[in-house]
Design a protein around this motif. Structure first.
Motif, PDB file in Angstrom:
ATOM      1  N   ILE A 107       3.507  36.710  54.412  1.00  0.00           N
ATOM      2  CA  ILE A 107       4.758  36.388  53.736  1.00  0.00           C
ATOM      3  C   ILE A 107       5.124  37.534  52.801  1.00  0.00           C
ATOM      4  CG2 ILE A 107       5.765  34.900  51.943  1.00  0.00           C
ATOM      5  CD1 ILE A 107       4.559  32.520  53.328  1.00  0.00           C
ATOM      6  N   SER A 108       6.404  37.906  52.794  1.00  0.00           N
ATOM      7  CA  SER A 108       6.919  38.925  51.896  1.00  0.00           C
ATOM      8  C   SER A 108       7.792  38.241  50.857  1.00  0.00           C
ATOM      9  CB  SER A 108       7.732  39.969  52.674  1.00  0.00           C
ATOM     10  OG  SER A 108       8.198  40.979  51.806  1.00  0.00           O
ATOM     11  N   ILE A 109       7.346  38.275  49.605  1.00  0.00           N
ATOM     12  CA  ILE A 109       7.983  37.499  48.535  1.00  0.00           C
ATOM     13  C   ILE A 109       8.912  38.411  47.732  1.00  0.00           C
ATOM     14  CG2 ILE A 109       7.578  36.004  46.547  1.00  0.00           C
ATOM     15  CD1 ILE A 109       4.713  35.591  47.631  1.00  0.00           C
ATOM     16  N   GLY A 110      10.182  38.056  47.689  1.00  0.00           N
ATOM     17  CA  GLY A 110      11.183  38.868  47.007  1.00  0.00           C
ATOM     18  C   GLY A 110      11.191  38.627  45.509  1.00  0.00           C
TER      19      GLY A 110
ATOM     20  N   ARG B 221       0.500  33.377  43.461  1.00  0.00           N
ATOM     21  CA  ARG B 221      -0.793  32.695  43.384  1.00  0.00           C
ATOM     22  C   ARG B 221      -0.975  31.742  44.555  1.00  0.00           C
ATOM     23  NH1 ARG B 221      -0.444  31.632  36.840  1.00  0.00           N
ATOM     24  NH2 ARG B 221      -1.241  33.699  36.202  1.00  0.00           N
ATOM     25  N   LEU B 222       0.107  31.073  44.943  1.00  0.00           N
ATOM     26  CA  LEU B 222       0.031  30.156  46.076  1.00  0.00           C
ATOM     27  C   LEU B 222      -0.250  30.913  47.369  1.00  0.00           C
ATOM     28  CD1 LEU B 222       0.321  27.187  46.916  1.00  0.00           C
ATOM     29  CD2 LEU B 222       2.764  27.604  47.247  1.00  0.00           C
ATOM     30  N   ALA B 223       0.341  32.092  47.506  1.00  0.00           N
ATOM     31  CA  ALA B 223       0.115  32.892  48.714  1.00  0.00           C
ATOM     32  C   ALA B 223      -1.354  33.248  48.874  1.00  0.00           C
ATOM     33  CB  ALA B 223       0.973  34.159  48.662  1.00  0.00           C
ATOM     34  N   HIS B 224      -2.059  33.410  47.761  1.00  0.00           N
ATOM     35  CA  HIS B 224      -3.499  33.672  47.808  1.00  0.00           C
ATOM     36  C   HIS B 224      -4.271  32.457  48.329  1.00  0.00           C
ATOM     37  CE1 HIS B 224      -4.421  37.616  46.227  1.00  0.00           C
ATOM     38  NE2 HIS B 224      -3.609  37.457  45.206  1.00  0.00           N
ATOM     39  N   GLN B 225      -3.759  31.279  48.049  1.00  0.00           N
ATOM     40  CA  GLN B 225      -4.532  30.057  48.258  1.00  0.00           C
ATOM     41  C   GLN B 225      -4.451  29.481  49.663  1.00  0.00           C
ATOM     42  OE1 GLN B 225      -3.056  27.343  45.261  1.00  0.00           O
ATOM     43  NE2 GLN B 225      -3.571  28.733  43.560  1.00  0.00           N
ATOM     44  N   ILE B 226      -3.411  29.826  50.415  1.00  0.00           N
ATOM     45  CA  ILE B 226      -3.136  29.073  51.646  1.00  0.00           C
ATOM     46  C   ILE B 226      -3.710  29.703  52.902  1.00  0.00           C
ATOM     47  CG2 ILE B 226      -1.037  28.056  50.669  1.00  0.00           C
ATOM     48  CD1 ILE B 226       0.597  30.053  52.281  1.00  0.00           C
ATOM     49  N   GLY B 227      -4.465  30.800  52.761  1.00  0.00           N
ATOM     50  CA  GLY B 227      -5.159  31.332  53.925  1.00  0.00           C
ATOM     51  C   GLY B 227      -4.370  32.304  54.771  1.00  0.00           C
ATOM     52  N   LEU B 228      -3.332  32.914  54.200  1.00  0.00           N
ATOM     53  CA  LEU B 228      -2.607  33.954  54.930  1.00  0.00           C
ATOM     54  C   LEU B 228      -3.495  35.174  55.129  1.00  0.00           C
ATOM     55  CD1 LEU B 228       0.765  33.824  52.969  1.00  0.00           C
ATOM     56  CD2 LEU B 228       0.513  33.250  55.383  1.00  0.00           C
ATOM     57  N   LYS B 229      -3.238  35.926  56.203  1.00  0.00           N
ATOM     58  CA  LYS B 229      -3.970  37.179  56.396  1.00  0.00           C
ATOM     59  C   LYS B 229      -3.564  38.212  55.354  1.00  0.00           C
ATOM     60  CE  LYS B 229      -4.786  36.707  61.379  1.00  0.00           C
ATOM     61  NZ  LYS B 229      -4.520  37.311  62.715  1.00  0.00           N
TER      62      LYS B 229
ATOM     63  N   PHE C  54      -0.114  39.152  52.202  1.00  0.00           N
ATOM     64  CA  PHE C  54       1.234  38.910  51.699  1.00  0.00           C
ATOM     65  C   PHE C  54       1.688  40.124  50.911  1.00  0.00           C
ATOM     66  CE2 PHE C  54      -1.243  37.379  48.077  1.00  0.00           C
ATOM     67  CZ  PHE C  54      -0.496  37.756  46.966  1.00  0.00           C
ATOM     68  N   ASN C  55       2.994  40.221  50.736  1.00  0.00           N
ATOM     69  CA  ASN C  55       3.623  41.353  50.065  1.00  0.00           C
ATOM     70  C   ASN C  55       4.453  40.858  48.897  1.00  0.00           C
ATOM     71  OD1 ASN C  55       4.913  44.096  49.787  1.00  0.00           O
ATOM     72  ND2 ASN C  55       6.722  42.926  50.374  1.00  0.00           N
ATOM     73  N   LEU C  56       4.481  41.635  47.823  1.00  0.00           N
ATOM     74  CA  LEU C  56       5.435  41.430  46.744  1.00  0.00           C
ATOM     75  C   LEU C  56       6.447  42.560  46.780  1.00  0.00           C
ATOM     76  CD1 LEU C  56       3.262  40.387  43.642  1.00  0.00           C
ATOM     77  CD2 LEU C  56       4.365  38.920  45.342  1.00  0.00           C
ATOM     78  N   ASP C  57       7.726  42.217  46.799  1.00  0.00           N
ATOM     79  CA  ASP C  57       8.810  43.186  46.672  1.00  0.00           C
ATOM     80  C   ASP C  57       9.120  43.359  45.192  1.00  0.00           C
ATOM     81  OD1 ASP C  57       9.467  44.157  49.125  1.00  0.00           O
ATOM     82  OD2 ASP C  57      11.249  42.940  49.410  1.00  0.00           O
ATOM     83  N   LEU C  58       9.073  44.577  44.706  1.00  0.00           N
ATOM     84  CA  LEU C  58       9.326  44.848  43.295  1.00  0.00           C
ATOM     85  C   LEU C  58      10.228  46.068  43.174  1.00  0.00           C
ATOM     86  CD1 LEU C  58       8.299  43.700  40.510  1.00  0.00           C
ATOM     87  CD2 LEU C  58       6.737  45.647  40.469  1.00  0.00           C
ATOM     88  N   MET C  59      11.272  45.957  42.339  1.00  0.00           N
ATOM     89  CA  MET C  59      12.208  47.064  42.125  1.00  0.00           C
ATOM     90  C   MET C  59      11.932  47.762  40.799  1.00  0.00           C
ATOM     91  SD  MET C  59      15.975  45.725  43.164  1.00  0.00           S
ATOM     92  CE  MET C  59      16.491  45.517  44.860  1.00  0.00           C
ATOM     93  N   HIS C  60      12.302  49.039  40.732  1.00  0.00           N
ATOM     94  CA  HIS C  60      12.327  49.736  39.452  1.00  0.00           C
ATOM     95  C   HIS C  60      13.632  50.516  39.361  1.00  0.00           C
ATOM     96  CE1 HIS C  60      11.359  53.714  41.221  1.00  0.00           C
ATOM     97  NE2 HIS C  60      10.544  53.050  42.025  1.00  0.00           N
TER      98      HIS C  60
END
Length: 391
Positions: A130-133, A159-167, A169-175
């Motif tokens: 999952i890629s979280i915006g 934190r939820l992405a860590h818990q559910i057993g995904l292979k 996940f990504n965080l999208d972050l802007m600067h």
């Protein structure tokens, strides 16, 4: 001889709750409910037409269709689609095209509470990544960016992405956000790193045409501040164990995004859904690019085809397209990839390669090309030479 490369699939979901002022993607703010069942039906029919049109996607191995290497469900906000319909979509795709055993299936998601609670169901539907915006952990900045979530929701989603057993996940972050200081940018990055995502997309906000920010530009950090943000942020990410493998992509070892890598390595991909783009290579030397009907109303009109237009990539354009993609990556580029994916001999580009080496833009070994730090700074100049080569 052109060797058809790995095959991926991009699926576009065009709806979002509201249009962000910086977004130039093909997305449409919801005015009523999503016709998700009709849209999933249309996506599968769109795929059927592509498979028929391109003869099972230019088979490479003894006439057998290539297996899917990766799937990316982007948008818009794909997490507005119910897990049940995502499962029906992925099951339908697999019926039509076999999956590689280790296929990566990514879905973009909004960190809002409702979508986050469904993360586990998306995993059960077949999503592996999952890629979280997130964009920022500063609530004031999120409001300026038109985001509908807050920092607490973003933290909870990670934190939820860590818990559910995904292979992965990504965080999208802007600067480089409106009015952002160096300390604010580093605070955002510190919060992202503390959440320990396997992959982090960290990229600069840019003002694009046909956006609200383009017509009403905010005040952005100047170039000196942007450089300080990148330089300190890059050092911070490196110290935290992240490896920069493409211009805006950082990952822990073994967690690079396989779908994006296939793009940048000049791989093939089908594109289905509103405005989706595709690229298909054929053993006979053709490379075809496709674009689908852009607007949801037109796309869902059963009296019209899903394909808006297709073009063949000419041999004169292939060097530029190849290097435009490859130079997004930090890795060495195997020389053999050029003839394999463009169908052209290396001699076609050797004069430009020699020029780039003299300029200090490229290093060359017997087997590889490698863009230098100087080459990254003068990337537009470097790519322009590959265009000039072909005129």
């Amino acid at each position: 001889m052109l060797i058809p490369p790995k095959l991926s699939l991009y699926i576009h979901i065009p709806w979002c709750v509201q249009k962000c002022p910086y977004c130039d993607f093909n997305s449409h703010a919801l005015k009523s409910g999503i016709p998700e069942q009709a849209y999933i039906d249309a996506l599968l029919e769109d795929l059927d037409q592509d498979l028929l049109r391109y003869q099972r996607c230019a088979p490479a191995d003894h006439g057998q269709p290539r297996k899917l290497h990766s799937i990316f469900i982007g948008g818009g906000t794909p997490s507005l689609i119910s897990p049940g319909e995502i499962k029906r979509l992925l099951d339908g795709v697999q019926i039509r095209l076999a999956f590689q055993p280790d296929i990566e299936i990514t879905m973009e998601a909004n960190p809002g509470t409702i979508e986050a609670e469904r993360f586990a169901q998306y995993r059960q539907a077949g999503v592996t990544r999952i890629s979280i915006g997130v964009q920022s952990f500063d609530d004031e900045k999120l409001t300026q960016l038109g985001r509908i979530h807050g920092s607490e929701e973003a933290t909870r989603a990670a934190r939820l992405a860590h818990q559910i057993g995904l292979k992965s996940f990504n965080l999208d972050l802007m600067h480089g956000l409106p009015g952002q200081t160096l300390s604010q940018a580093m605070a955002d990055l510190d919060q992202a790193i503390a959440l320990d995502p396997p992959h982090l997309s960290w990229y600069q906000l840019t003002i694009e045409p046909n956006t609200l920010f383009y017509s009403q530009p905010p005040r952005l950090p100047d170039d000196d501040l942007l450089w300080d943000i990148f330089e300190q942020g890059h050092q911070k990410l490196t110290q935290a164990g992240y490896i920069q493998y493409e211009i805006s992509g950082y990952a822990k070892p073994e967690f690079q995004c396989q779908h994006n890598l296939n793009y940048w390595r000049f791989g093939d991909y089908l594109g289905i859904g509103c405005g989706a783009h595709g690229k298909i290579s054929f053993a006979d030397g053709r490379i075809i690019r496709t674009t689908k009907v852009k607007h949801p109303k037109g796309y869902l009109n059963l009296l019209k085809p899903y394909l808006d237009h297709e073009t063949e990539v000419s041999t004169k354009d292939r060097p530029f397209e190849f290097f435009m993609n490859r130079f997004r990556l930090i890795e060495q580029c195997p020389k053999q990839d050029f003839p394999d994916t463009t169908g052209l001999p290396i001699a076609t580009v050797q004069p430009t390669i020699d020029w780039a080496k003299r300029q200090g833009f490229l290093d060359e070994t017997e087997q590889h090309w490698q863009i230098t730090e100087r080459g990254k700074l003068f990337l537009n100049d470097l790519l322009a030479e590959f265009m000039a080569d072909e005129e």
